[in-house]
Design a protein around this motif. Structure first.
Motif, PDB file in Angstrom:
ATOM      1  N   LEU A 260       0.847  -1.192   0.000  1.00  0.00           N
ATOM      2  CA  LEU A 260       0.000   0.000   0.000  1.00  0.00           C
ATOM      3  C   LEU A 260       0.880   1.238   0.000  1.00  0.00           C
ATOM      4  CD1 LEU A 260      -2.729  -0.895   2.680  1.00  0.00           C
ATOM      5  CD2 LEU A 260      -2.829  -1.232   0.211  1.00  0.00           C
ATOM      6  N   THR A 261       0.431   2.276  -0.697  1.00  0.00           N
ATOM      7  CA  THR A 261       1.142   3.550  -0.634  1.00  0.00           C
ATOM      8  C   THR A 261       0.859   4.199   0.725  1.00  0.00           C
ATOM      9  OG1 THR A 261      -0.687   4.875  -1.498  1.00  0.00           O
ATOM     10  CG2 THR A 261       0.788   3.845  -3.118  1.00  0.00           C
ATOM     11  N   PRO A 262       1.659   5.187   1.137  1.00  0.00           N
ATOM     12  CA  PRO A 262       1.384   5.868   2.409  1.00  0.00           C
ATOM     13  C   PRO A 262      -0.034   6.418   2.495  1.00  0.00           C
ATOM     14  CG  PRO A 262       3.568   6.465   1.640  1.00  0.00           C
ATOM     15  CD  PRO A 262       2.935   5.656   0.539  1.00  0.00           C
ATOM     16  N   ARG A 263      -0.543   6.985   1.402  1.00  0.00           N
ATOM     17  CA  ARG A 263      -1.901   7.539   1.432  1.00  0.00           C
ATOM     18  C   ARG A 263      -2.938   6.430   1.550  1.00  0.00           C
ATOM     19  NH1 ARG A 263      -3.186  12.317   2.968  1.00  0.00           N
ATOM     20  NH2 ARG A 263      -2.407  13.557   1.244  1.00  0.00           N
ATOM     21  N   GLU A 264      -2.733   5.314   0.850  1.00  0.00           N
ATOM     22  CA  GLU A 264      -3.667   4.192   0.962  1.00  0.00           C
ATOM     23  C   GLU A 264      -3.663   3.638   2.381  1.00  0.00           C
ATOM     24  OE1 GLU A 264      -3.261   2.633  -3.678  1.00  0.00           O
ATOM     25  OE2 GLU A 264      -2.203   1.608  -2.052  1.00  0.00           O
ATOM     26  N   THR A 265      -2.502   3.603   3.014  1.00  0.00           N
ATOM     27  CA  THR A 265      -2.419   3.142   4.400  1.00  0.00           C
ATOM     28  C   THR A 265      -3.236   4.039   5.318  1.00  0.00           C
ATOM     29  OG1 THR A 265      -0.192   2.265   3.998  1.00  0.00           O
ATOM     30  CG2 THR A 265      -0.832   2.624   6.286  1.00  0.00           C
ATOM     31  N   GLU A 266      -3.170   5.359   5.097  1.00  0.00           N
ATOM     32  CA  GLU A 266      -3.961   6.291   5.907  1.00  0.00           C
ATOM     33  C   GLU A 266      -5.448   6.056   5.696  1.00  0.00           C
ATOM     34  OE1 GLU A 266      -1.353  10.325   6.384  1.00  0.00           O
ATOM     35  OE2 GLU A 266      -2.236   9.976   4.425  1.00  0.00           O
ATOM     36  N   VAL A 267      -5.853   5.910   4.433  1.00  0.00           N
ATOM     37  CA  VAL A 267      -7.275   5.684   4.132  1.00  0.00           C
ATOM     38  C   VAL A 267      -7.761   4.404   4.806  1.00  0.00           C
ATOM     39  CG1 VAL A 267      -8.919   5.161   2.288  1.00  0.00           C
ATOM     40  CG2 VAL A 267      -7.229   6.984   1.974  1.00  0.00           C
ATOM     41  N   LEU A 268      -6.984   3.324   4.697  1.00  0.00           N
ATOM     42  CA  LEU A 268      -7.378   2.044   5.290  1.00  0.00           C
ATOM     43  C   LEU A 268      -7.445   2.149   6.810  1.00  0.00           C
ATOM     44  CD1 LEU A 268      -8.068  -0.919   4.971  1.00  0.00           C
ATOM     45  CD2 LEU A 268      -5.612  -1.437   4.934  1.00  0.00           C
ATOM     46  N   SER A 269      -6.508   2.899   7.395  1.00  0.00           N
ATOM     47  CA  SER A 269      -6.512   3.065   8.844  1.00  0.00           C
ATOM     48  C   SER A 269      -7.807   3.720   9.321  1.00  0.00           C
ATOM     49  CB  SER A 269      -5.306   3.892   9.272  1.00  0.00           C
ATOM     50  OG  SER A 269      -5.341   4.164  10.664  1.00  0.00           O
ATOM     51  N   TRP A 270      -8.225   4.785   8.621  1.00  0.00           N
ATOM     52  CA  TRP A 270      -9.466   5.458   9.021  1.00  0.00           C
ATOM     53  C   TRP A 270     -10.697   4.608   8.706  1.00  0.00           C
ATOM     54  CZ3 TRP A 270      -9.308   9.008  12.433  1.00  0.00           C
ATOM     55  CH2 TRP A 270      -8.209   9.867  12.518  1.00  0.00           C
TER      56      TRP A 270
ATOM     57  N   ILE B 136      -7.017  -0.373  -2.779  1.00  0.00           N
ATOM     58  CA  ILE B 136      -6.832  -1.125  -1.535  1.00  0.00           C
ATOM     59  C   ILE B 136      -7.523  -2.482  -1.619  1.00  0.00           C
ATOM     60  CG2 ILE B 136      -7.424  -1.186   0.921  1.00  0.00           C
ATOM     61  CD1 ILE B 136      -7.040   1.887   0.907  1.00  0.00           C
ATOM     62  N   PHE B 137      -8.780  -2.495  -2.099  1.00  0.00           N
ATOM     63  CA  PHE B 137      -9.530  -3.748  -2.217  1.00  0.00           C
ATOM     64  C   PHE B 137      -8.784  -4.725  -3.125  1.00  0.00           C
ATOM     65  CE2 PHE B 137     -13.952  -1.658  -1.430  1.00  0.00           C
ATOM     66  CZ  PHE B 137     -13.565  -1.385  -0.134  1.00  0.00           C
ATOM     67  N   GLU B 138      -8.246  -4.193  -4.231  1.00  0.00           N
ATOM     68  CA  GLU B 138      -7.539  -5.052  -5.179  1.00  0.00           C
ATOM     69  C   GLU B 138      -6.276  -5.641  -4.551  1.00  0.00           C
ATOM     70  OE1 GLU B 138      -5.300  -4.655  -9.540  1.00  0.00           O
ATOM     71  OE2 GLU B 138      -6.573  -3.032  -8.774  1.00  0.00           O
ATOM     72  N   LYS B 139      -5.525  -4.817  -3.802  1.00  0.00           N
ATOM     73  CA  LYS B 139      -4.277  -5.292  -3.205  1.00  0.00           C
ATOM     74  C   LYS B 139      -4.524  -6.258  -2.058  1.00  0.00           C
ATOM     75  CE  LYS B 139      -1.595  -1.190  -4.458  1.00  0.00           C
ATOM     76  NZ  LYS B 139      -0.844  -0.011  -3.974  1.00  0.00           N
ATOM     77  N   LEU B 140      -5.606  -6.053  -1.311  1.00  0.00           N
ATOM     78  CA  LEU B 140      -5.919  -6.944  -0.187  1.00  0.00           C
ATOM     79  C   LEU B 140      -6.694  -8.180  -0.624  1.00  0.00           C
ATOM     80  CD1 LEU B 140      -6.955  -4.415   2.635  1.00  0.00           C
ATOM     81  CD2 LEU B 140      -4.728  -5.494   2.253  1.00  0.00           C
TER      82      LEU B 140
END
Length: 330
Positions: A267-277, A305-309
């Motif tokens: 995940l990119t840093p921004r995707e990590t933030e989105v997933l965290s929230w 995110i859905f695709e990577k997870l």
């Protein structure tokens, strides 16, 4: 107002007065400009060549410079490059004075760091208007840049070739610390910072080509891991002047094991933030407000995110995030 000729030391300028340095080897032109500027309320310093101009700078840094392009000894172009290569002076706007048909001089003036030019014979009202505009803009920009330091951030201005033209005190400290092991720290820092202006760089915050709510490409983040585990982040903030661009620096605390585990999922840093929230039950609109982006951009992040997870729903993504965070806990 006080006018200092080339044979006297300049007096300390009154509080909040704009100080202008006029550099011209033609005495008639020098006197005319000094009188006109003094009548407008400026504190005027005068120099008849580059050496005298550098002496004036050593005593007090002016708010603007009117610089003759062609002078005996060091010419105006070389003097301008010298000023721009000195961090404490690089912010001062330089307006060249040149001949009407000297296209080559005009090009060389901009290439050496000048912000504008006026042609000889000089039209004083035009000179005053152009100079006032550049002095006002430069002062406002510098105040804004220095205010960022107070907020715990740093500012770097890059010239058209990607070189460091100016840096705030906070940015200077961080870059010197980050590149202390390099033989030429400032050049190394400039090479790294130039990447913040280009797409698809290391540590970027968003996917290539992804746009914000105005349809413009999203800013790119560069991340440099420091010796103590912290990250130095650089974000391109756009153009700040003719051929120049501004980069905002910030420090990020060392990553927790959980955050590192999430990054292993690519995940990119921004995707990590989105997933965290998302894992905390926030809606797309909530996440958009928190992270300063549009709900549409949040939705695009979630698709990646859905695709990577390997999941298809928000609930499943939140559950996977919870498992990763729990597995990464000490």
């Amino acid at each position: 107002m006080t006018t200092a000729d080339s044979s006297s030391h300049p007096s300390p300028p009154p509080h909040n007065a704009h100080v202008i340095l006029v550099v011209d080897d033609a005495l008639d032109s020098l006197r005319m400009l000094c009188d006109a500027l003094a009548a407008e309320g400026y504190v005027v310093l005068a120099a008849r060549d580059a050496d005298e101009a550098l002496q004036r700078f050593a005593l007090t840094v002016p708010d603007g410079v009117l610089l003759d392009a062609v002078m005996p000894g060091m010419d105006g172009f070389t003097l301008c490059r010298t000023l721009k290569a000195t961090p404490a002076w690089a912010h001062v706007p330089v307006v060249f004075m040149t001949g009407l048909s000297d296209t080559d001089q005009i090009i060389r003036g901009f290439a050496s760091g000048g912000v504008d030019y006026v042609v000889k014979p000089l039209r004083i009202p035009e000179v005053l208007v152009r100079l006032a505009t550049h002095v006002r803009n430069a002062r406002a920009t510098r105040q804004a840049q220095e205010a960022v330091d107070v907020a715990g951030l740093g500012v770097v201005v890059l010239d058209g070739q990607g070189r460091v033209a100016w840096r705030s005190p906070q940015a200077s400290r961080w870059l010197e610390e980050a590149f202390a092991d390099q033989p030429f720290p400032l050049e190394a820092a400039g090479d790294w910072l130039a990447g913040a202006r280009q797409p698809d760089q290391h540590g970027k915050a968003d996917q290539p080509g992804q746009a914000d709510q105005e349809g413009q490409p999203a800013p790119q983040d560069l991340a440099l891991v420091l010796a103590d585990g912290r990250q130095l982040l650089a974000r391109h903030m756009g153009a700040s002047g003719l051929g120049e661009s501004m980069v905002l620096l910030s420090h990020e605390a060392p990553q927790t094991p959980a955050a590192r585990r999430l990054q292993q999922v690519a995940l990119t840093p921004r995707e990590t933030e989105v997933l965290s929230w998302l894992s905390k039950g926030k809606t797309n609109r909530d996440i958009a407000d928190i992270l300063g982006m549009s709900p549409r951009t949040v939705n695009k992040h979630l698709e990646h995110i859905f695709e990577k997870l390997g999941v298809e729903t928000r609930t499943a993504a939140a559950a996977v995030a919870g498992q990763l965070l729990q597995a990464g806990s000490p």
